[in-house]
Scaffold this active site. Structure first.
Site, PDB file in Angstrom:
ATOM      1  CE1 TYR A 129       1.583 -22.202 -14.186  1.00 28.45           C
ATOM      2  CE2 TYR A 129       2.722 -21.426 -12.214  1.00 28.45           C
ATOM      3  CZ  TYR A 129       2.496 -21.346 -13.570  1.00 28.45           C
ATOM      4  OH  TYR A 129       3.183 -20.442 -14.329  1.00 28.45           O
ATOM      5  CE1 TYR A 364       6.342  32.657  -2.467  1.00 33.92           C
ATOM      6  CE2 TYR A 364       5.461  30.949  -3.904  1.00 33.92           C
ATOM      7  CZ  TYR A 364       5.296  32.143  -3.221  1.00 33.92           C
ATOM      8  OH  TYR A 364       4.117  32.810  -3.298  1.00 33.92           O
ATOM      9  CG  PHE A 413       3.639 -13.723  -9.293  1.00 35.68           C
ATOM     10  CD1 PHE A 413       2.825 -12.833  -9.983  1.00 35.68           C
ATOM     11  CD2 PHE A 413       3.304 -15.065  -9.329  1.00 35.68           C
ATOM     12  CE1 PHE A 413       1.720 -13.247 -10.683  1.00 35.68           C
ATOM     13  CE2 PHE A 413       2.190 -15.503 -10.039  1.00 35.68           C
ATOM     14  CZ  PHE A 413       1.389 -14.591 -10.722  1.00 35.68           C
TER      15      PHE A 413
END
Length: 717
Positions: A129, A364, A413
């Protein structure tokens, strides 16, 4: 099957197993795991030593590792690449500081073996390929013209335009691609890799488009410009030490001719995650440093808001809810606040008897900072482990394995490891931004900041509005930060003839994370300047308190002294005045600057004094005397307050007893204060806050805080 592997392993020479692997398993008295035996049996003994450590480092350990790696690369003036040992600190050194790179000799042999293996497979007449077939959804067409196939691959991928990645991103991507190819599974000639090294060492890198990659078959479009640079394509532009030049000019300056890419070599360069990986590694480095800043600003906010260190008690974090990141952040905050004159030290002293009107616990944004930043610390440390693997991974397709004489088609990939990591990092940055905004807003709001002037106005609040503009800007920064923190990994679309029907969008996620880190750096810079200003105002407030006491003592003695019994102790009078001022429940800035507050305060103080002092008799014209006393007090305060303020905000003189901001801060936060003020001094007439923010922002972005981090966090960094 396992017994076959074990029998085969007995006949392998001992040196085939990495000594570190054997030693680790001997210590544990366990045989190597089956997957490692399989690798050894198939001829992959060297892979066993690849970065697969299972130890979990803390975020602080990770930051120390990054800094050590970077400093080592800079001081040694080189980074040696072998495909297996590139780290984030070294990558930053090459991408941002121009440190040269070298190829390890061991990697050269592996690359040649890979090329030879591919040639053998092709000689056998097999279809490979991307070598003698088309690409992606067009892999059903074939050609034996290997060089033309690679040339056409780069031509159709050179489709980028518009916005371009900055030079440091290009250098990071090139470095990653070199290291990935050096792993020896890409069938890329060492000549091509050496050319990429020559580019980097000459300060050259291809100019790559920032958009156009879905990081599914790797970062095809941007990486094709690196390949185009090698080929000498006319359309490719090149960075050269900050300058943008043509590809032809770059080769001319280098004194080299372009190379012709042979079988698979174009694909070996373009088919990988290197752009996303390189950019992700650099922004992860930045975000890791920013988490240290988040801890610093949380500690300084605790000081500035007259908070307590009780909420950082080890029992809360180490015992009751022992998440590693939470334990780490709480420990850092305890250390940062050690020795502060502004923070209540409830870790060592019971101070439960707070006066009415003061919250028994901090809000907080201060109290839960370990619980907010702890998970961020764990996320960033985990991201570091992921990226260190990715930097040393072979991510093209197909991969060529000489050990088994095969060319294998796969999907390394696909950039989801990067995409998901960056999504999480970006969300973590957003959390740091939300905490920063809450702390900033509490600090400049006189309803919440425990006695500081509104907007942190340095001067008369009638005409000075301090950080009001910055308050608006901070809300803007955080709004954008929250918007871009949404994940990219859930917005994929099919591409390329429906062949790439799933993808990662890793590079897009990285770009958003870069933007997020930049925005948060702006917030940190603004916050740091504001914190230093607030520390100075705390010192001014103490000086104002002394001024108020002195003025009231002088006025009372002048106007009421003749009517007091002779035995009245001056010390007793002073104590009554101090108690009267403390009972006002009004901050010093309002008493100094607000006329209505001055009048009311004078009335209350004088009436309190009248009730507690022994008079021979009260003056007949007491109402008129009280009016004169209030007027005198107001006049003196109006005249003296600016002088006192200027004295406190100016360098100390020998005869000066006023405390300065550094005197009130903890030793570690004092270092931070000095670092900020060295770069952004107190504003002078005609200067604006934006200039101060910009200087601190540039200093953080430029890595000027590395030594500060090592000093402030000590062995915790």
């Amino acid at each position: 099957m396992l017994s076959q592997f074990l029998n085969a392993a007995r006949h392998i020479p001992p040196l085939r197993l990495a000594s570190s692997t054997l030693r680790r398993h001997q210590q544990q008295q366990q045989p190597p795991p089956p997957q490692q035996l399989w690798l050894v049996c198939c001829g992959f003994a060297s892979i066993v030593t690849t970065n697969t450590t299972t130890t979990t480092a803390s975020h602080s350990d990770t930051v120390l590792e990054y800094l050590t790696e970077k400093f080592h690369a800079i001081h040694s003036k080189k980074v040696v690449l072998d495909g297996n040992s590139l780290n984030i600190g070294a990558l930053v050194a090459v991408a941002r500081y121009g440190v040269p790179v070298e190829i390890a000799e061991t990697a050269r042999g592996k690359c040649k073996e890979s090329v030879d293996c591919l040639q053998r497979v092709l000689a056998e007449g097999k279809t490979v390929y991307g070598v003698n077939s088309g690409y992606g959804g067009s892999a059903n067409v074939y050609s034996s013209d290997y060089e033309l196939m690679q040339k056409e691959l780069i031509r159709f991928l050179n489709s980028g335009f518009g916005h371009w990645l900055p030079e440091q991103a290009s250098r990071a991507a090139t470095l990653c691609r070199i290291n990935s190819n050096l792993k020896g599974y890409s069938a890329l000639r060492i000549d091509v890799i050496e050319r990429l090294v020559e580019f980097l060492n000459a300060g050259m890198s291809a100019r790559m488009p920032s958009r156009g990659s879905i990081t599914a078959s790797g970062d095809l479009v941007p990486l094709s410009y690196i390949a185009g640079f090698v080929q000498g394509r006319k359309n490719v532009q090149v960075y050269h030490k900050g300058e943008i030049i043509s590809c032809a000019e770059a080769h001319h300056r280098l004194g080299k001719e372009p190379l012709v890419l042979q079988a698979k070599e174009g694909l070996s360069v373009v088919n990988g995650t290197s752009v996303a990986a390189g950019c992700a590694a650099t922004v992860l480095y930045d975000c890791s440093m920013l988490l240290k800043w988040a801890q610093i600003t949380s500690a300084m906010s605790t000081e500035i808001l007259s908070g307590t260190n009780l909420q950082f008690h080890r029992a809360i974090h180490d015992v009751a809810r022992p998440h590693p990141g939470q334990i780490e952040v709480a420990a850092n905050l305890r250390a940062l606040l050690q020795g502060s004159a502004l923070c209540a030290n409830e870790l060592e002293h019971d101070m439960s008897g707070f006066k009415d009107g003061k919250l028994r616990q901090d809000r907080y944004s201060i109290r839960t900072s370990p619980q907010v930043l702890g998970p961020v610390a764990e996320a960033l440390a985990s991201a570091g482990r992921t990226m260190n693997i990715e930097l040393n991974a072979a991510t093209d397709n197909p991969l060529v394995f000489p050990e088994i004489n095969r060319v294998l088609n796969g999907g390394n990939f696909m950039g989801n490891a990067i995409a998901l990591t960056m999504d999480q990092v970006r969300l973590s940055v957003q959390l740091m931004g939300r905490l920063c905004l809450a702390q900033f807003q509490k600090m400049i709001d006189s309803n919440f900041n425990n006695g500081l002037p509104a907007n942190l106005a340095v001067g008369d609040p009638h005409t000075n509005f301090g950080f009001k503009g910055a308050d608006i800007a901070m809300a803007s920064y955080q709004s954008e930060l929250q918007h871009i923190s949404n994940p990219m990994s859930n917005t994929i679309l099919s591409a390329e003839l429906n062949n790439q029907d799933v993808n990662s969008l890793a590079l897009i996620s990285v770009r958003h994370t870069v933007t997020a880190a930049d925005i948060y750096t702006m917030m940190v810079a603004s916050h740091l300047v504001a914190l230093c200003t607030a520390a100075e105002l705390r010192a001014v407030a103490r000086a104002y308190r002394s001024l108020l006491e002195d003025v009231y003592k002088t006025v009372i003695r002048k106007y009421l002294g003749p009517y007091l019994v002779e035995s009245t102790s001056p010390t007793h009078l002073d104590e009554l005045i101090v108690q009267a001022l403390r009972s006002l429940n009004t901050d010093e800035f309002k008493l100094v600057y607000m006329e209505s507050n001055r009048i009311e305060a004078s009335r209350n103080v004088f009436m309190d004094i009248l009730m507690h002092l022994p008079f021979v008799h009260l003056p007949a014209d007491l109402p008129k005397i009280l009016v004169k006393m209030r007027e005198h007090t107001s006049q003196v305060l109006s005249a003296e307050a600016p002088r006192v303020r200027d004295r406190v905000l100016s360098p100390r003189r020998q005869d000066d007893s006023f405390l300065r901001a550094p005197d009130l801060l903890a030793p570690k936060t004092k270092e931070v204060y000095n670092w900020v003020r060295d770069r952004a001094p107190q504003l002078k007439d005609g200067e604006d806050l934006g200039q101060s923010f910009e200087r601190v922002y540039r200093a953080i972005k430029g890595g000027q805080a590395d030594q500060l981090m090592l000093s402030v966090f000590g062995d915790r960094s």
